[in-house]
Design a protein around this motif. Structure first.
Motif, PDB file in Angstrom:
ATOM      1  N   GLY A   1      14.238  -0.359  59.294  1.00  0.00           N
ATOM      2  CA  GLY A   1      13.174   0.137  58.507  1.00  0.00           C
ATOM      3  C   GLY A   1      13.437   0.287  57.178  1.00  0.00           C
ATOM      4  N   LEU A   2      14.581   0.692  56.567  1.00  0.00           N
ATOM      5  CA  LEU A   2      15.002   0.572  55.073  1.00  0.00           C
ATOM      6  C   LEU A   2      15.203  -0.559  54.571  1.00  0.00           C
ATOM      7  CD1 LEU A   2      16.462   2.273  52.722  1.00  0.00           C
ATOM      8  CD2 LEU A   2      18.689   1.693  53.798  1.00  0.00           C
ATOM      9  N   LEU A   3      15.310  -1.905  55.200  1.00  0.00           N
ATOM     10  CA  LEU A   3      15.269  -3.040  54.659  1.00  0.00           C
ATOM     11  C   LEU A   3      13.920  -3.472  54.767  1.00  0.00           C
ATOM     12  CD1 LEU A   3      18.626  -4.256  56.397  1.00  0.00           C
ATOM     13  CD2 LEU A   3      18.231  -4.052  53.939  1.00  0.00           C
ATOM     14  N   ALA A   4      13.318  -3.235  55.728  1.00  0.00           N
ATOM     15  CA  ALA A   4      11.893  -3.873  55.573  1.00  0.00           C
ATOM     16  C   ALA A   4      10.834  -3.085  54.701  1.00  0.00           C
ATOM     17  CB  ALA A   4      11.276  -3.536  57.238  1.00  0.00           C
ATOM     18  N   GLY A   5      11.110  -1.999  54.708  1.00  0.00           N
ATOM     19  CA  GLY A   5      10.521  -0.793  53.661  1.00  0.00           C
ATOM     20  C   GLY A   5      10.894  -1.654  52.237  1.00  0.00           C
ATOM     21  N   LEU A   6      12.084  -1.581  51.902  1.00  0.00           N
ATOM     22  CA  LEU A   6      12.460  -2.331  50.765  1.00  0.00           C
ATOM     23  C   LEU A   6      11.817  -3.583  50.200  1.00  0.00           C
ATOM     24  CD1 LEU A   6      14.126  -1.776  48.332  1.00  0.00           C
ATOM     25  CD2 LEU A   6      16.092  -2.604  49.341  1.00  0.00           C
ATOM     26  N   SER A   7      12.112  -4.553  51.333  1.00  0.00           N
ATOM     27  CA  SER A   7      11.303  -5.672  51.074  1.00  0.00           C
ATOM     28  C   SER A   7       9.854  -5.784  50.957  1.00  0.00           C
ATOM     29  CB  SER A   7      11.531  -6.776  52.148  1.00  0.00           C
ATOM     30  OG  SER A   7      11.223  -6.549  53.362  1.00  0.00           O
ATOM     31  N   GLY A   8       9.119  -5.107  52.028  1.00  0.00           N
ATOM     32  CA  GLY A   8       7.752  -4.905  51.900  1.00  0.00           C
ATOM     33  C   GLY A   8       7.382  -4.097  50.453  1.00  0.00           C
ATOM     34  N   ALA A   9       8.057  -3.145  50.017  1.00  0.00           N
ATOM     35  CA  ALA A   9       7.670  -2.529  48.707  1.00  0.00           C
ATOM     36  C   ALA A   9       7.864  -3.600  47.647  1.00  0.00           C
ATOM     37  CB  ALA A   9       8.548  -1.277  48.465  1.00  0.00           C
ATOM     38  N   MET A  10       8.882  -4.197  47.392  1.00  0.00           N
ATOM     39  CA  MET A  10       9.242  -5.066  46.471  1.00  0.00           C
ATOM     40  C   MET A  10       8.116  -6.236  46.560  1.00  0.00           C
ATOM     41  SD  MET A  10      11.512  -3.584  44.967  1.00  0.00           S
ATOM     42  CE  MET A  10      12.141  -4.832  43.618  1.00  0.00           C
ATOM     43  N   CYS A  11       7.833  -6.864  47.782  1.00  0.00           N
ATOM     44  CA  CYS A  11       6.899  -7.837  47.929  1.00  0.00           C
ATOM     45  C   CYS A  11       5.549  -7.523  47.360  1.00  0.00           C
ATOM     46  CB  CYS A  11       6.638  -8.478  49.116  1.00  0.00           C
ATOM     47  SG  CYS A  11       8.124  -9.498  49.630  1.00  0.00           S
ATOM     48  N   GLY A  12       5.271  -6.233  47.738  1.00  0.00           N
ATOM     49  CA  GLY A  12       3.851  -5.581  47.181  1.00  0.00           C
ATOM     50  C   GLY A  12       3.860  -5.307  45.767  1.00  0.00           C
ATOM     51  N   ALA A  13       4.930  -4.993  45.273  1.00  0.00           N
ATOM     52  CA  ALA A  13       4.913  -4.881  43.774  1.00  0.00           C
ATOM     53  C   ALA A  13       4.871  -6.030  43.063  1.00  0.00           C
ATOM     54  CB  ALA A  13       6.377  -3.937  43.487  1.00  0.00           C
ATOM     55  N   LEU A  14       5.643  -7.180  43.592  1.00  0.00           N
ATOM     56  CA  LEU A  14       5.384  -8.329  42.908  1.00  0.00           C
ATOM     57  C   LEU A  14       4.209  -8.913  42.810  1.00  0.00           C
ATOM     58  CD1 LEU A  14       8.786 -10.171  44.109  1.00  0.00           C
ATOM     59  CD2 LEU A  14       8.019  -9.538  41.698  1.00  0.00           C
ATOM     60  N   LEU A  15       3.504  -8.693  43.932  1.00  0.00           N
ATOM     61  CA  LEU A  15       1.900  -9.404  44.396  1.00  0.00           C
ATOM     62  C   LEU A  15       1.044  -8.535  42.949  1.00  0.00           C
ATOM     63  CD1 LEU A  15       1.051  -9.219  48.048  1.00  0.00           C
ATOM     64  CD2 LEU A  15       1.280 -11.283  46.504  1.00  0.00           C
ATOM     65  N   GLN A  16       1.303  -6.982  43.039  1.00  0.00           N
ATOM     66  CA  GLN A  16       0.661  -6.284  42.028  1.00  0.00           C
ATOM     67  C   GLN A  16       0.872  -6.655  40.343  1.00  0.00           C
ATOM     68  OE1 GLN A  16      -1.403  -3.439  42.262  1.00  0.00           O
ATOM     69  NE2 GLN A  16      -1.614  -4.153  44.602  1.00  0.00           N
ATOM     70  N   THR A  17       2.082  -6.894  40.322  1.00  0.00           N
ATOM     71  CA  THR A  17       2.563  -7.433  38.768  1.00  0.00           C
ATOM     72  C   THR A  17       2.311  -8.957  38.514  1.00  0.00           C
ATOM     73  OG1 THR A  17       4.834  -7.565  39.570  1.00  0.00           O
ATOM     74  CG2 THR A  17       3.930  -5.343  38.477  1.00  0.00           C
ATOM     75  N   GLN A  18       2.415  -9.546  39.387  1.00  0.00           N
ATOM     76  CA  GLN A  18       2.396 -10.949  39.097  1.00  0.00           C
ATOM     77  C   GLN A  18       0.788 -11.585  39.187  1.00  0.00           C
ATOM     78  OE1 GLN A  18       4.608 -13.657  38.406  1.00  0.00           O
ATOM     79  NE2 GLN A  18       6.240 -11.894  38.388  1.00  0.00           N
ATOM     80  N   ALA A  19      -0.228 -11.022  39.636  1.00  0.00           N
ATOM     81  CA  ALA A  19      -1.323 -11.402  40.004  1.00  0.00           C
ATOM     82  C   ALA A  19      -2.206 -10.716  38.602  1.00  0.00           C
ATOM     83  CB  ALA A  19      -2.032 -11.002  41.218  1.00  0.00           C
ATOM     84  N   ASP A  20      -3.142 -11.498  38.098  1.00  0.00           N
ATOM     85  CA  ASP A  20      -4.172 -11.092  37.106  1.00  0.00           C
ATOM     86  C   ASP A  20      -4.775 -10.030  37.840  1.00  0.00           C
ATOM     87  OD1 ASP A  20      -2.999 -12.707  35.236  1.00  0.00           O
ATOM     88  OD2 ASP A  20      -4.564 -14.318  35.623  1.00  0.00           O
ATOM     89  N   PRO A  21      -5.331  -8.758  37.385  1.00  0.00           N
ATOM     90  CA  PRO A  21      -6.198  -7.845  38.025  1.00  0.00           C
ATOM     91  C   PRO A  21      -7.568  -8.451  38.596  1.00  0.00           C
ATOM     92  CG  PRO A  21      -5.037  -6.863  35.850  1.00  0.00           C
ATOM     93  CD  PRO A  21      -4.733  -8.281  36.033  1.00  0.00           C
ATOM     94  N   ALA A  22      -8.125  -9.421  37.673  1.00  0.00           N
ATOM     95  CA  ALA A  22      -9.378  -9.878  38.012  1.00  0.00           C
ATOM     96  C   ALA A  22      -9.157 -10.649  39.415  1.00  0.00           C
ATOM     97  CB  ALA A  22      -9.977 -10.725  36.948  1.00  0.00           C
ATOM     98  N   TYR A  23      -7.939 -10.946  39.592  1.00  0.00           N
ATOM     99  CA  TYR A  23      -7.840 -11.695  41.127  1.00  0.00           C
ATOM    100  C   TYR A  23      -7.206 -10.932  42.231  1.00  0.00           C
ATOM    101  CZ  TYR A  23      -8.694 -16.333  38.826  1.00  0.00           C
ATOM    102  OH  TYR A  23      -9.481 -17.306  38.177  1.00  0.00           O
ATOM    103  N   LEU A  24      -6.901  -9.536  41.815  1.00  0.00           N
ATOM    104  CA  LEU A  24      -6.250  -8.923  42.896  1.00  0.00           C
ATOM    105  C   LEU A  24      -6.882  -8.767  44.031  1.00  0.00           C
ATOM    106  CD1 LEU A  24      -4.101  -6.096  40.852  1.00  0.00           C
ATOM    107  CD2 LEU A  24      -3.398  -7.604  42.774  1.00  0.00           C
ATOM    108  N   GLY A  25      -8.188  -8.355  44.115  1.00  0.00           N
ATOM    109  CA  GLY A  25      -8.949  -8.251  45.340  1.00  0.00           C
ATOM    110  C   GLY A  25      -8.687  -9.488  46.449  1.00  0.00           C
ATOM    111  N   ARG A  26      -8.734 -10.811  45.746  1.00  0.00           N
ATOM    112  CA  ARG A  26      -8.698 -11.813  46.691  1.00  0.00           C
ATOM    113  C   ARG A  26      -7.160 -12.002  47.002  1.00  0.00           C
ATOM    114  NH1 ARG A  26     -12.102 -15.196  42.384  1.00  0.00           N
ATOM    115  NH2 ARG A  26     -11.477 -13.502  40.969  1.00  0.00           N
ATOM    116  N   VAL A  27      -6.257 -11.664  46.132  1.00  0.00           N
ATOM    117  CA  VAL A  27      -4.938 -11.889  46.219  1.00  0.00           C
ATOM    118  C   VAL A  27      -4.340 -11.010  47.434  1.00  0.00           C
ATOM    119  CG1 VAL A  27      -2.394 -11.590  45.435  1.00  0.00           C
ATOM    120  CG2 VAL A  27      -4.214 -12.798  44.109  1.00  0.00           C
ATOM    121  N   THR A  28      -4.968  -9.830  47.482  1.00  0.00           N
ATOM    122  CA  THR A  28      -4.688  -8.739  48.507  1.00  0.00           C
ATOM    123  C   THR A  28      -5.509  -9.351  49.852  1.00  0.00           C
ATOM    124  OG1 THR A  28      -4.618  -7.083  46.935  1.00  0.00           O
ATOM    125  CG2 THR A  28      -4.858  -6.322  49.234  1.00  0.00           C
TER     126      THR A  28
END
Length: 417
Positions: A332-359
């Motif tokens: 849980g700790l490792l999956a939670g960490l990797s999931g949070a980091m992947c989610g944060a990278l999605l949020q910060t790397q994608a342009d906000p105008a594309y975030l709906g489609r990226v998500t």
């Protein structure tokens, strides 16, 4: 629909997300909606079992998956076209009305399974637009340097909902049956609406405004897929997420039930293992909430995926329930960490105008494709046993980390300061 209140990015730059009333209102709305979802699933499962056979109840519980998977990509386009808050508010209004209507129907009569199946279909269709909009909304309520912390706060909200929602749903059923539980779920979802309306939105930068969908729905969808495919971080990140989910979902759902039965741990033992996983994931979310940012995000996500996959494989060979709980906590700790980091990278790397489609694309993998591994895992365990299947699943999950390490741009990806 209430017109959105826009704020300039400079208004919130110096305020950490966990001290920002605007973000906290969003978090309260999101958490209330998630608790309502948890209560809803308890009510739906109880009502379905009472109204039909176990197999019929299983069909009702799975009905929502089809419209959610089919419509998810289109939901991402809608979220980017209309704006994420408008879509989330509208989705919550529809879900609230549908749940309360079924609650009233159950109070007045015993209609059988058909209204439950219809409600599940409505939830699945609404989820197809709700999920992408929820993923796109954080970028509009805080600044990029706070998105990682918001991801951790969102994880805490999810853990809170999973811990509180089950007992609340059970209490509702015990007090007034499925009708009372549905009514409680509707009220909890309703609480999120005024909170979301009060949230102030950040204005999109000029470059992102130019990228806002303006063509046909199909052309906007194609543009979003082309954007992901051409992005040096998002494209490999989607593959890493897909492999991680495909290797993770089977063992931690069907596989864990069969493992507990095989080892004689019983329902209590399985519950303890799941609790260990939940505690570990909660710790990871709390870490990101407090720290706000971890350096070397790409490498951290990659190594967490690989280490978590090793822990998944080891879970099948745990010699006792105590060791299994400890291993699950590590997973849980490792999956939670990797999931949070992947989610944060999605949020910060994608342009906000594309975030709906990226998500939408990332959610389609998690909610549409990964669950397909559950019947495959069950059949494979029946043929070869838990150990080999857990190891193969761990290898598939670990490939996601290998991809993250092998692609230079993803490996070197950082969260904004």
């Amino acid at each position: 629909m209430t017109t959105a209140t826009l704020i300039a990015p400079t208004d919130v730059v110096s305020r950490p997300a966990h001290r920002d009333g605007n973000v906290l209102r969003w978090l309260a709305a999101y958490t209330s909606s998630m608790v309502g979802d948890s209560v809803y699933y308890i009510a739906l499962s109880w009502a379905a079992v009472q109204a039909g056979s176990p197999s019929q109840a299983g069909v009702v519980m799975s009905v929502s998956a089809l419209p959610r998977a089919i419509l998810m990509l289109g939901g991402g386009v809608i979220a980017d076209r209309l704006g994420p808050r408008r879509v989330v508010v509208g989705s919550d209004v529809v879900r609230c009305a549908a749940v309360l209507a079924v609650a009233a129907l159950l109070f007045l009569t015993s209609p059988g399974l058909w209204p439950l199946a219809a409600l599940a279909l409505v939830f699945g269709a609404v989820d197809a637009v709700f999920v992408p909009a929820v993923g796109a909304l954080p970028a509009r309520v805080t600044t990029r340097d706070q998105l990682a912390r918001v991801q951790g706060m969102r994880g805490l909200g999810i853990r809170f909902a999973s811990v509180v929602g089950g007992p609340l749903g059970g209490l509702g059923v015990a007090v007034g049956g499925a009708a009372a539980a549905f009514a409680l779920a509707g009220l909890l979802i309703a609480v999120s609406v005024p909170l979301l309306v009060s949230v102030r939105l950040r204005e999109l930068p000029a470059d992102d405004k130019a990228a806002t969908p303006r063509g046909t729905a199909w052309s906007d969808l194609v543009a979003g897929l082309r954007y992901i495919r051409g992005h040096r971080v998002l494209a490999p990140l989607m593959l890493a997420i897909a492999l991680g989910d495909l290797g993770f979902v089977g063992p931690l759902n069907v596989g864990l039930v069969l493992l507990a039965d095989e080892r004689g741990w019983g329902a209590a033992g399985m519950g303890s293992v799941l609790a260990g996983f939940g505690v570990g994931a909660g710790i990871a979310s709390l870490l990101l909430t407090v720290r706000g940012r971890l350096p070397h995000a790409g490498r951290v996500a990659a190594f967490a995926i690989i280490a978590g996959s090793v822990a998944i494989g080891a879970l099948a060979y745990a010699p006792s329930i105590v060791v299994a709980v400890g291993t699950a906590l590590l997973v849980g700790l490792l999956a939670g960490l990797s999931g949070a980091m992947c989610g944060a990278l999605l949020q910060t790397q994608a342009d906000p105008a594309y975030l709906g489609r990226v998500t939408a694309v990332s959610s389609l993998v998690s909610l549409g494709l990964a669950p397909l591994s559950m019947p495959v895992s069950a059949a494979a365990i029946g043929a070869w046993g838990t150990g080999p299947v857990f190891v193969v699943s761990a290898a598939v999950c670990g490939l996601g980390g290998v991809v993250a390490l092998a692609v230079r741009d993803l490996r070197r990806a950082e969260l904004p300061k």
